[in-house]
Write a protein that holds these residues in place. Structure first.
Motif, PDB file in Angstrom:
ATOM      1  N   PHE A 158       9.999  -5.525   9.883  1.00 20.15           N
ATOM      2  CA  PHE A 158       8.571  -5.244   9.991  1.00 20.15           C
ATOM      3  C   PHE A 158       8.057  -4.594   8.705  1.00 20.15           C
ATOM      4  N   ASN A 159       6.847  -4.964   8.319  1.00 16.35           N
ATOM      5  CA  ASN A 159       6.143  -4.302   7.227  1.00 16.35           C
ATOM      6  C   ASN A 159       5.220  -3.241   7.820  1.00 16.35           C
ATOM      7  N   VAL A 160       5.391  -2.012   7.378  1.00 20.44           N
ATOM      8  CA  VAL A 160       4.627  -0.890   7.919  1.00 20.44           C
ATOM      9  C   VAL A 160       3.746  -0.294   6.824  1.00 20.44           C
ATOM     10  N   LYS A 161       2.455  -0.155   7.133  1.00 21.97           N
ATOM     11  CA  LYS A 161       1.534   0.563   6.257  1.00 21.97           C
ATOM     12  C   LYS A 161       1.230   1.913   6.890  1.00 21.97           C
ATOM     13  N   LEU A 162       1.243   2.951   6.059  1.00 24.55           N
ATOM     14  CA  LEU A 162       1.000   4.312   6.527  1.00 24.55           C
ATOM     15  C   LEU A 162      -0.278   4.857   5.901  1.00 24.55           C
ATOM     16  N   GLN A 163      -0.802   5.901   6.498  1.00 25.04           N
ATOM     17  CA  GLN A 163      -2.006   6.521   5.938  1.00 25.04           C
ATOM     18  C   GLN A 163      -1.725   7.056   4.541  1.00 25.04           C
ATOM     19  N   ASP A 164      -0.537   7.572   4.329  1.00 22.90           N
ATOM     20  CA  ASP A 164      -0.093   8.042   3.022  1.00 22.90           C
ATOM     21  C   ASP A 164       1.428   8.033   3.046  1.00 22.90           C
ATOM     22  N   THR A 165       2.069   8.245   1.894  1.00 20.78           N
ATOM     23  CA  THR A 165       3.524   8.153   1.872  1.00 20.78           C
ATOM     24  C   THR A 165       4.128   9.014   0.766  1.00 20.78           C
ATOM     25  N   ILE A 166       5.345   9.495   1.025  1.00 21.36           N
ATOM     26  CA  ILE A 166       6.130  10.165  -0.025  1.00 21.36           C
ATOM     27  C   ILE A 166       7.226   9.236  -0.538  1.00 21.36           C
ATOM     28  N   LEU A 167       7.227   7.986  -0.080  1.00 15.77           N
ATOM     29  CA  LEU A 167       8.209   7.011  -0.540  1.00 15.77           C
ATOM     30  C   LEU A 167       7.561   6.134  -1.613  1.00 15.77           C
ATOM     31  N   PHE A 168       8.085   6.227  -2.828  1.00 22.16           N
ATOM     32  CA  PHE A 168       7.476   5.541  -3.968  1.00 22.16           C
ATOM     33  C   PHE A 168       7.689   4.036  -3.880  1.00 22.16           C
ATOM     34  N   PRO A 169       6.605   3.243  -4.017  1.00 25.42           N
ATOM     35  CA  PRO A 169       6.741   1.789  -4.044  1.00 25.42           C
ATOM     36  C   PRO A 169       7.159   1.326  -5.436  1.00 25.42           C
ATOM     37  N   GLU A 170       8.019   0.347  -5.486  1.00 26.36           N
ATOM     38  CA  GLU A 170       8.532  -0.157  -6.756  1.00 26.36           C
ATOM     39  C   GLU A 170       7.390  -0.472  -7.718  1.00 26.36           C
ATOM     40  N   GLY A 171       7.544  -0.064  -8.985  1.00 23.95           N
ATOM     41  CA  GLY A 171       6.511  -0.353  -9.973  1.00 23.95           C
ATOM     42  C   GLY A 171       6.701   0.439 -11.245  1.00 23.95           C
ATOM     43  N   GLY A 172       6.126  -0.060 -12.350  1.00 22.97           N
ATOM     44  CA  GLY A 172       6.191   0.646 -13.625  1.00 22.97           C
ATOM     45  C   GLY A 172       7.593   0.758 -14.180  1.00 22.97           C
ATOM     46  N   GLY A 173       8.472  -0.161 -13.808  1.00 28.32           N
ATOM     47  CA  GLY A 173       9.852  -0.105 -14.271  1.00 28.32           C
ATOM     48  C   GLY A 173      10.755   0.764 -13.419  1.00 28.32           C
ATOM     49  N   GLN A 174      10.202   1.414 -12.397  1.00 31.54           N
ATOM     50  CA  GLN A 174      10.982   2.304 -11.544  1.00 31.54           C
ATOM     51  C   GLN A 174      11.238   1.651 -10.191  1.00 31.54           C
ATOM     52  N   PRO A 175      12.495   1.654  -9.710  1.00 30.88           N
ATOM     53  CA  PRO A 175      12.788   1.109  -8.380  1.00 30.88           C
ATOM     54  C   PRO A 175      12.126   1.935  -7.282  1.00 30.88           C
ATOM     55  N   ASP A 176      12.063   1.355  -6.101  1.00 38.71           N
ATOM     56  CA  ASP A 176      11.444   2.036  -4.972  1.00 38.71           C
ATOM     57  C   ASP A 176      12.358   3.119  -4.412  1.00 38.71           C
ATOM     58  N   ASP A 177      11.757   4.000  -3.624  1.00 43.15           N
ATOM     59  CA  ASP A 177      12.515   5.017  -2.899  1.00 43.15           C
ATOM     60  C   ASP A 177      13.131   4.420  -1.644  1.00 43.15           C
ATOM     61  N   HIS A 178      14.177   5.085  -1.171  1.00 44.24           N
ATOM     62  CA  HIS A 178      14.703   4.833   0.163  1.00 44.24           C
ATOM     63  C   HIS A 178      14.452   6.076   1.006  1.00 44.24           C
ATOM     64  N   GLY A 179      14.485   5.914   2.320  1.00 42.90           N
ATOM     65  CA  GLY A 179      14.255   7.063   3.176  1.00 42.90           C
ATOM     66  C   GLY A 179      14.139   6.642   4.618  1.00 42.90           C
ATOM     67  N   PHE A 180      13.373   7.423   5.410  1.00 38.85           N
ATOM     68  CA  PHE A 180      13.250   7.168   6.837  1.00 38.85           C
ATOM     69  C   PHE A 180      11.814   7.378   7.300  1.00 38.85           C
ATOM     70  N   ILE A 181      11.386   6.536   8.235  1.00 37.50           N
ATOM     71  CA  ILE A 181      10.190   6.778   9.033  1.00 37.50           C
ATOM     72  C   ILE A 181      10.701   7.210  10.405  1.00 37.50           C
ATOM     73  N   GLY A 182      10.626   8.486  10.706  1.00 40.25           N
ATOM     74  CA  GLY A 182      11.300   9.004  11.887  1.00 40.25           C
ATOM     75  C   GLY A 182      12.791   8.831  11.707  1.00 40.25           C
ATOM     76  N   ASP A 183      13.420   8.083  12.612  1.00 44.66           N
ATOM     77  CA  ASP A 183      14.850   7.775  12.493  1.00 44.66           C
ATOM     78  C   ASP A 183      15.100   6.359  11.994  1.00 44.66           C
ATOM     79  N   VAL A 184      14.042   5.656  11.630  1.00 50.48           N
ATOM     80  CA  VAL A 184      14.154   4.256  11.210  1.00 50.48           C
ATOM     81  C   VAL A 184      14.316   4.190   9.687  1.00 50.48           C
ATOM     82  N   PRO A 185      15.422   3.618   9.175  1.00 44.71           N
ATOM     83  CA  PRO A 185      15.606   3.525   7.728  1.00 44.71           C
ATOM     84  C   PRO A 185      14.566   2.615   7.073  1.00 44.71           C
ATOM     85  N   VAL A 186      14.075   3.050   5.917  1.00 44.81           N
ATOM     86  CA  VAL A 186      13.172   2.229   5.101  1.00 44.81           C
ATOM     87  C   VAL A 186      14.019   1.540   4.042  1.00 44.81           C
TER      88      VAL A 186
END
Length: 237
Positions: free
Chosen positions: A40-68
């Motif tokens: 599933f693709n999830v959009k949030l009101q805001d995020t602390i997980l960085f989306p890939e861009g500017g030469g930098q890879p994306d963050d990994h983490g969790f939404i609740g207990d669900v791995p991103v």
């Protein structure tokens, strides 16, 4: 574009709400084989997980207990790919994989520092860079880097680190005349203010990535890795 991860790169947990959750697929490579994951693709009101861009890879983490598993940018939104659905409208707690994030912050700020000093000291422009899991590379517009230049660059880089020079974020509105200095680098779908990373007295450059707040957070070992890569690059010529 200014997500919470860009406003506060050191935030490890954050509460926000789910805007949407739609079925999606993620193509990725495992042990050299391409696989397609359903999720599933999830959009949030805001995020602390960085989306890939500017030469930098994306963050990994969790939404609740669900791995991103992947975070990408679509215009003003960050899209989080997860294997399980989450309910739109509910509040969720985000957690970032801090070890991965802080490594990216150190490497990205280190690249800005080396890029700026290589240009200021020798006139060598950075033509490309790549932030990797094992190492990062910086390509300079020169056929070779002389040993004496490499030593001088290493000395100045570590001098800046020892000086505890602050790194700050400046946001320019789309109407700010200063934006013309950086406008040519903006992607076509850019939304929101223009974000400038300012290493005090050293460099000011447009960047969407996450960075340390002070050069002392880089640690000398990261600079040694970068400078070895510059040396390896020059010896290949």
């Amino acid at each position: 574009m200014a997500f919470q991860c860009q406003r506060d790169c050191y935030m490890k947990e954050f509460v926000t709400s789910v805007v949407s959750c739609c079925p999606a697929e993620l193509k990725h490579e495992v042990s050299g084989k391409k696989e397609t994951l359903k999720g599933f693709n999830v959009k949030l009101q805001d995020t602390i997980l960085f989306p890939e861009g500017g030469g930098q890879p994306d963050d990994h983490g969790f939404i609740g207990d669900v791995p991103v598993l992947r975070v990408t940018r679509q215009g003003p939104d960050a899209v989080h790919f997860v294997s399980s659905s989450v309910e739109p409208g509910q509040e969720v707690q985000l957690r970032v994989d801090w070890d991965r994030r802080f490594d990216h912050m150190q490497q990205h700020s280190g690249q800005h520092l080396i890029t700026a000093l290589a240009d200021a000291m020798f006139g060598y422009k950075t033509t490309s860079w790549e932030l990797g899991r094992q190492r990062s590379t910086i390509e300079l517009d020169t056929p070779c880097v002389k040993p004496a230049q490499l030593q001088s660059l290493e000395e100045v880089v570590n001098e800046k680190i020892r000086a505890h020079i602050p790194v700050s974020v400046q946001l320019l509105s789309i109407d700010d005349p200063e934006k013309n200095l950086f406008n040519k680098w903006l992607p076509d779908d850019h939304a929101g203010p223009i974000r400038i990373i300012d290493i005090e007295g050293v460099d000011a450059n447009m960047c969407c990535g996450t960075h340390v707040s002070n050069l002392s957070h880089l640690q000398v070992r990261y600079m040694h890795i970068y400078l070895l890569l510059l040396c390896n690059k020059s010896s290949d010529q």
